[in-house]
Design a protein around this motif. Sequence first.
Motif, PDB file in Angstrom:
ATOM      1  N   ASN A   1       0.803  -1.436   0.396  1.00  0.00           N
ATOM      2  CA  ASN A   1      -0.266   0.219  -0.075  1.00  0.00           C
ATOM      3  C   ASN A   1       0.905   1.645   0.396  1.00  0.00           C
ATOM      4  OD1 ASN A   1      -3.120  -0.560  -0.127  1.00  0.00           O
ATOM      5  ND2 ASN A   1      -2.251  -1.948   1.947  1.00  0.00           N
TER       6      ASN A   1
ATOM      7  N   GLN B   1       3.439   1.371  -1.637  1.00  0.00           N
ATOM      8  CA  GLN B   1       4.697   1.263  -3.282  1.00  0.00           C
ATOM      9  C   GLN B   1       2.912   2.612  -4.307  1.00  0.00           C
ATOM     10  OE1 GLN B   1       7.363   1.325  -4.413  1.00  0.00           O
ATOM     11  NE2 GLN B   1       8.285   0.719  -1.802  1.00  0.00           N
ATOM     12  N   SER B   2       1.577   1.996  -3.595  1.00  0.00           N
ATOM     13  CA  SER B   2       0.888   2.625  -4.398  1.00  0.00           C
ATOM     14  C   SER B   2       0.379   4.042  -3.763  1.00  0.00           C
ATOM     15  CB  SER B   2      -0.570   1.153  -4.060  1.00  0.00           C
ATOM     16  OG  SER B   2      -0.373   0.255  -4.168  1.00  0.00           O
ATOM     17  N   TYR B   3       0.672   4.395  -2.547  1.00  0.00           N
ATOM     18  CA  TYR B   3       0.531   5.835  -2.249  1.00  0.00           C
ATOM     19  C   TYR B   3       1.720   6.067  -2.815  1.00  0.00           C
ATOM     20  CZ  TYR B   3       0.969   9.276   0.779  1.00  0.00           C
ATOM     21  OH  TYR B   3       1.360  11.001   1.519  1.00  0.00           O
ATOM     22  N   ARG B   4       2.968   6.128  -3.130  1.00  0.00           N
ATOM     23  CA  ARG B   4       4.045   6.609  -3.649  1.00  0.00           C
ATOM     24  C   ARG B   4       3.742   7.125  -5.109  1.00  0.00           C
ATOM     25  NH1 ARG B   4       9.731   4.935  -2.423  1.00  0.00           N
ATOM     26  NH2 ARG B   4       9.776   6.441  -4.660  1.00  0.00           N
ATOM     27  N   ALA B   5       3.029   6.385  -5.723  1.00  0.00           N
ATOM     28  CA  ALA B   5       2.389   5.694  -7.335  1.00  0.00           C
ATOM     29  C   ALA B   5       1.125   7.230  -7.662  1.00  0.00           C
ATOM     30  CB  ALA B   5       2.323   4.556  -7.544  1.00  0.00           C
ATOM     31  N   GLY B   6       0.684   7.553  -6.365  1.00  0.00           N
ATOM     32  CA  GLY B   6      -0.162   8.554  -6.981  1.00  0.00           C
ATOM     33  C   GLY B   6      -1.573   7.144  -7.355  1.00  0.00           C
ATOM     34  N   ARG B   7      -1.534   5.827  -7.016  1.00  0.00           N
ATOM     35  CA  ARG B   7      -3.150   4.929  -7.395  1.00  0.00           C
ATOM     36  C   ARG B   7      -3.573   4.725  -5.891  1.00  0.00           C
ATOM     37  NH1 ARG B   7       1.655   2.131  -8.911  1.00  0.00           N
ATOM     38  NH2 ARG B   7       1.752   0.592  -7.495  1.00  0.00           N
ATOM     39  N   GLY B   8      -5.163   4.058  -5.336  1.00  0.00           N
ATOM     40  CA  GLY B   8      -5.793   4.018  -4.977  1.00  0.00           C
ATOM     41  C   GLY B   8      -4.646   2.907  -3.130  1.00  0.00           C
ATOM     42  N   HIS B   9      -4.966   3.050  -2.145  1.00  0.00           N
ATOM     43  CA  HIS B   9      -4.277   2.194  -0.921  1.00  0.00           C
ATOM     44  C   HIS B   9      -5.182   2.105  -0.191  1.00  0.00           C
ATOM     45  CE1 HIS B   9      -4.081   7.092  -0.693  1.00  0.00           C
ATOM     46  NE2 HIS B   9      -3.707   6.636   0.494  1.00  0.00           N
TER      47      HIS B   9
END
Length: 88
Positions: free
Chosen positions: A33, A35-43
């Motif tokens: 999660n 990694q998703s946060y850093r990529a601007g994706r849902g988490h």
Amino acid sequence: MNFLKYEFEAGPDDVIEVSLSGQANVRLLDSPNFQSYRAGRGHRCIGGLAKVSPVRLRPPHRGHWFVVIDLGGYRGNVQASARLVSAA
């Protein structure tokens, strides 16, 4: 994206205490999660907007955890610290 990050090895018997100088988003994330946060994706996270300090977060299971503090895109500065506290 600007954010502060702290890393901990912690589990359900631990509390992560976050102190803030002002209002901010405080998130507890596992590795996928984060990694998703850093990529601007849902988490998925534990926490959210913190208006009162300190914030105490308890990981749901043992593992490597990230505490992320940000201002949600708003301008400003916040000072923060995070520490691992043994559960009492």
